[in-house]
Motif scaffolding. Structure first.
Motif, PDB file in Angstrom:
ATOM      1  N   ARG A  54      -4.913  -2.234   4.492  1.00 35.26           N
ATOM      2  CA  ARG A  54      -6.174  -1.685   5.006  1.00 35.26           C
ATOM      3  C   ARG A  54      -6.691  -2.526   6.156  1.00 35.26           C
ATOM      4  O   ARG A  54      -7.211  -1.989   7.144  1.00 35.26           O
ATOM      5  N   ALA A  95       0.164  -4.351  -6.171  1.00 33.21           N
ATOM      6  CA  ALA A  95      -0.149  -3.124  -5.425  1.00 33.21           C
ATOM      7  C   ALA A  95      -1.558  -3.205  -4.840  1.00 33.21           C
ATOM      8  O   ALA A  95      -1.794  -2.757  -3.711  1.00 33.21           O
ATOM      9  N   THR A  96      -2.476  -3.803  -5.584  1.00 27.97           N
ATOM     10  CA  THR A  96      -3.853  -3.912  -5.090  1.00 27.97           C
ATOM     11  C   THR A  96      -3.909  -4.836  -3.871  1.00 27.97           C
ATOM     12  O   THR A  96      -4.566  -4.535  -2.873  1.00 27.97           O
ATOM     13  N   SER A 114      -2.507  -3.138  -0.889  1.00 29.92           N
ATOM     14  CA  SER A 114      -3.485  -2.168  -0.413  1.00 29.92           C
ATOM     15  C   SER A 114      -4.525  -2.842   0.485  1.00 29.92           C
ATOM     16  O   SER A 114      -4.876  -2.329   1.546  1.00 29.92           O
ATOM     17  N   GLU A 115      -4.988  -4.014   0.078  1.00 37.22           N
ATOM     18  CA  GLU A 115      -6.023  -4.711   0.855  1.00 37.22           C
ATOM     19  C   GLU A 115      -5.500  -5.166   2.220  1.00 37.22           C
ATOM     20  O   GLU A 115      -6.164  -4.966   3.235  1.00 37.22           O
ATOM     21  N   ARG A 159       1.574   0.470  -0.697  1.00 35.81           N
ATOM     22  CA  ARG A 159       1.412  -0.101  -2.046  1.00 35.81           C
ATOM     23  C   ARG A 159       2.356   0.559  -3.030  1.00 35.81           C
ATOM     24  O   ARG A 159       2.820  -0.066  -3.980  1.00 35.81           O
ATOM     25  N   GLN A 160       2.678   1.859  -2.787  1.00 38.27           N
ATOM     26  CA  GLN A 160       3.630   2.503  -3.694  1.00 38.27           C
ATOM     27  C   GLN A 160       5.033   1.953  -3.489  1.00 38.27           C
ATOM     28  O   GLN A 160       5.763   1.757  -4.459  1.00 38.27           O
ATOM     29  N   ILE A 201      -1.477   3.204   3.881  1.00 34.14           N
ATOM     30  CA  ILE A 201      -1.917   2.192   2.920  1.00 34.14           C
ATOM     31  C   ILE A 201      -1.371   2.542   1.544  1.00 34.14           C
ATOM     32  O   ILE A 201      -0.813   1.697   0.836  1.00 34.14           O
ATOM     33  N   VAL A 202      -1.487   3.819   1.177  1.00 32.59           N
ATOM     34  CA  VAL A 202      -0.969   4.267  -0.124  1.00 32.59           C
ATOM     35  C   VAL A 202       0.549   4.141  -0.142  1.00 32.59           C
ATOM     36  O   VAL A 202       1.136   3.675  -1.122  1.00 32.59           O
ATOM     37  N   ASP A 261      -4.598   5.837   7.392  1.00 30.81           N
ATOM     38  CA  ASP A 261      -4.948   5.744   5.973  1.00 30.81           C
ATOM     39  C   ASP A 261      -3.792   6.025   4.988  1.00 30.81           C
ATOM     40  O   ASP A 261      -3.597   5.256   4.051  1.00 30.81           O
ATOM     41  N   PRO A 262      -3.042   7.126   5.194  1.00 32.85           N
ATOM     42  CA  PRO A 262      -1.995   7.416   4.194  1.00 32.85           C
ATOM     43  C   PRO A 262      -0.952   6.302   4.085  1.00 32.85           C
ATOM     44  O   PRO A 262      -0.324   6.132   3.036  1.00 32.85           O
TER      45      PRO A 262
END
Lengths: 360, 128
Positions: A273, A265-266, A269-270, A244-245, A240-241, A237-238
């Protein structure tokens, strides 16, 4: 301006303060010799340190001449070291002498790896490499011998060194590459040839092949450091952030602003994920483009089960887990270009591009 | 992770909980936030929940869905949820992605969110 103004008598005779008084003079000397070199301040500090440790032995009144001589030595040492490093940078072997017994064992292993690697080169390659590296013959004289040009010989030497590095690492680790794709990929990485890396799809191979992933580490990082490209490994999970960052940061450096940054960034993220949910491991690579126009490309690769029905996966609301089914179709809407390939059992690659929208 | 600064703060004001998200949350942090908030609704017998997402630079499909889930659970527990502070760029990207906030009430900022809850209470239409 006198170079060494007579200083007032120190009131508290504090040695450290006394030495610190030398700093403006030292800075002047260093600046005159090395200019705006990034190591300039380090040289000043190194000199102060040496003067401080030797302070007891310095006769009164000799502090300044001592400091001046020391700073010259420090600068000369730095140039010598840089020069030596530059001369040896392309070499496979580190010429410094090992000291410990342990290091000697390592060194002998390295030596046998080198001879194995040498024996795997083609005869002609080996001859030229040895003539140049060991006998120290110039590329021009080698070129004259074979009726070639110095440039062609240099290019060949570069290829041979790349091959030599690959064989050396293989011999040192004592492994045979598991697939016939491994050598071409490792060679492309070793020679820092980006076009060739794309042709053999090196990033995907590194995801799939554990041996190459491990071997590639010492081979990479030889080319110029690239600041317009980031690889983010995705496993949990981390990540993904983090992905995008990283994308946002790179894009804002390239000139993306506001809504475009958020849309990018969105989308990252997708797709990141999707890797965590379906494949459990993969990577997102983000690369700035300048042709055909300024933009950014995001490639998400995984080694997961692949997508059976791509058309359905791109439909709104289609989800195989309890999701909303917006990941892929939504990302496609957020980006300017979108491409997906998937091989059941092999993995999925999503490649998306966003161009910079220059206003006015 | 627990030793660092709080990622989310949940404050109580009368019978309203105000949850502020301070930084980007990953999926598992988002789920933990959901569980914390739902637990506190029961603990403090809250009737209104305001979630301030002004600090989020991305609200992707998972984040939107989690926020909607929180609102659904809160409604079943007798509390009304208002999402406040969605940034304009984030709103744009959400629409493009195909996400909305569904039936969940939204407001521009904390003040508007409070006013919205007060309005509901005034008209006595809090619970169906």
């Amino acid at each position: 301006m006198t170079p060494a103004p007579a200083r007032e008598e120190p009131e508290d005779a504090d040695g450290a303060a006394h030495v610190a008084d030398l700093m403006p003079m030292l800075r002047r000397i260093v600046a005159a010799r090395v200019g705006q070199h990034p190591a300039a301040e380090d040289i000043v500090q190194e000199t102060l340190l040496r003067v401080l440790t030797a302070e007891d032995r310095i006769e009164p009144g000799m502090l300044e001449p001592y400091a001046i001589t020391t700073v010259r030595n420090v600068i000369a040492t730095m140039w010598r070291k840089q020069d030596r490093d530059a001369r040896n940078q392309h070499r496979v072997h580190d010429p410094s002498e090992p000291e410990d017994a342990e290091e000697l064992v390592v060194a002998s292993e390295e030596q046998s790896a080198i001879s194995v690697a040498l024996s795997r080169l083609a005869d002609r390659e080996r001859q030229i490499l040895l003539a140049h590296e060991v006998s120290g013959r110039a590329t021009q004289s080698l070129a004259d011998e074979t009726g070639s040009t110095a440039g062609a010989v240099a290019a060949q030497l570069k290829r041979t060194r790349a091959r030599m590095r690959v064989e050396y690492v293989l011999a040192l680790e004592g492994v045979e590459p598991p697939t016939d794709r491994c050598r071409p990929v490792l060679l492309a990485l070793s020679s820092a040839d980006r076009r060739r890396q794309r042709e053999v799809d090196a990033p995907r191979h590194l995801l799939e092949c554990e041996v190459c992933a491990r071997l590639s580490e010492p081979l990479m990082g030889r080319g110029p450091v690239r600041t317009d490209e980031i690889h983010v490994p995705i496993g949990a999970d981390p990540d993904i952030v983090a992905a995008r960052q990283a994308a946002r940061e790179l894009a804002s450096r390239a000139g993306f602003t506001g809504t475009d940054l958020t849309m990018l960034a969105t989308a990252v993220s997708e797709v990141a994920r999707n890797i965590v949910r379906f494949a459990s491991s993969g990577e997102v690579s983000i690369e700035l483009l300048d042709r055909p126009r300024a933009g950014i490309r995001v490639v998400a690769r995984d080694t997961g089960p692949g997508i059976g029905d791509l058309d359905r996966a791109l439909e709104d609301g289609f989800s195989t887990y309890n999701g909303l089914g917006l990941g892929l179709p939504g990302s496609r809407r957020l980006m300017d270009e979108f491409d997906i390939t998937s091989e059941p059992g092999q993995g999925t690659t999503v490649s998306m591009t966003k161009w910079i929208d220059r206003k006015g | 992770m627990n030793s660092g600064p709080a990622l989310v703060s949940i404050l109580r004001q009368g019978d309203t909980l105000v949850a502020s998200v301070h930084t980007a949350l990953d999926d598992s942090e988002m789920v933990r936030f959901q569980n914390d908030l739902v637990r506190q609704i029961g603990e403090y017998r809250a009737r209104g929940v305001i979630i301030d997402v002004a600090a989020l630079d991305v609200i992707d499909s998972f984040a939107s869905r989690t926020l909607q889930t929180i609102a659904d659970i809160a409604r079943l527990r007798g509390a009304v949820t208002v999402i406040v502070g969605i940034q304009p760029e984030v709103a744009f990207a959400m629409v493009r992605l195909g996400m909305g906030m569904g039936e969940v009430a939204t407001a521009l900022d904390l003040e508007e969110g409070m006013a919205h809850l007060a309005g509901l209470r005034g008209s006595g239409a809090r619970r169906e």
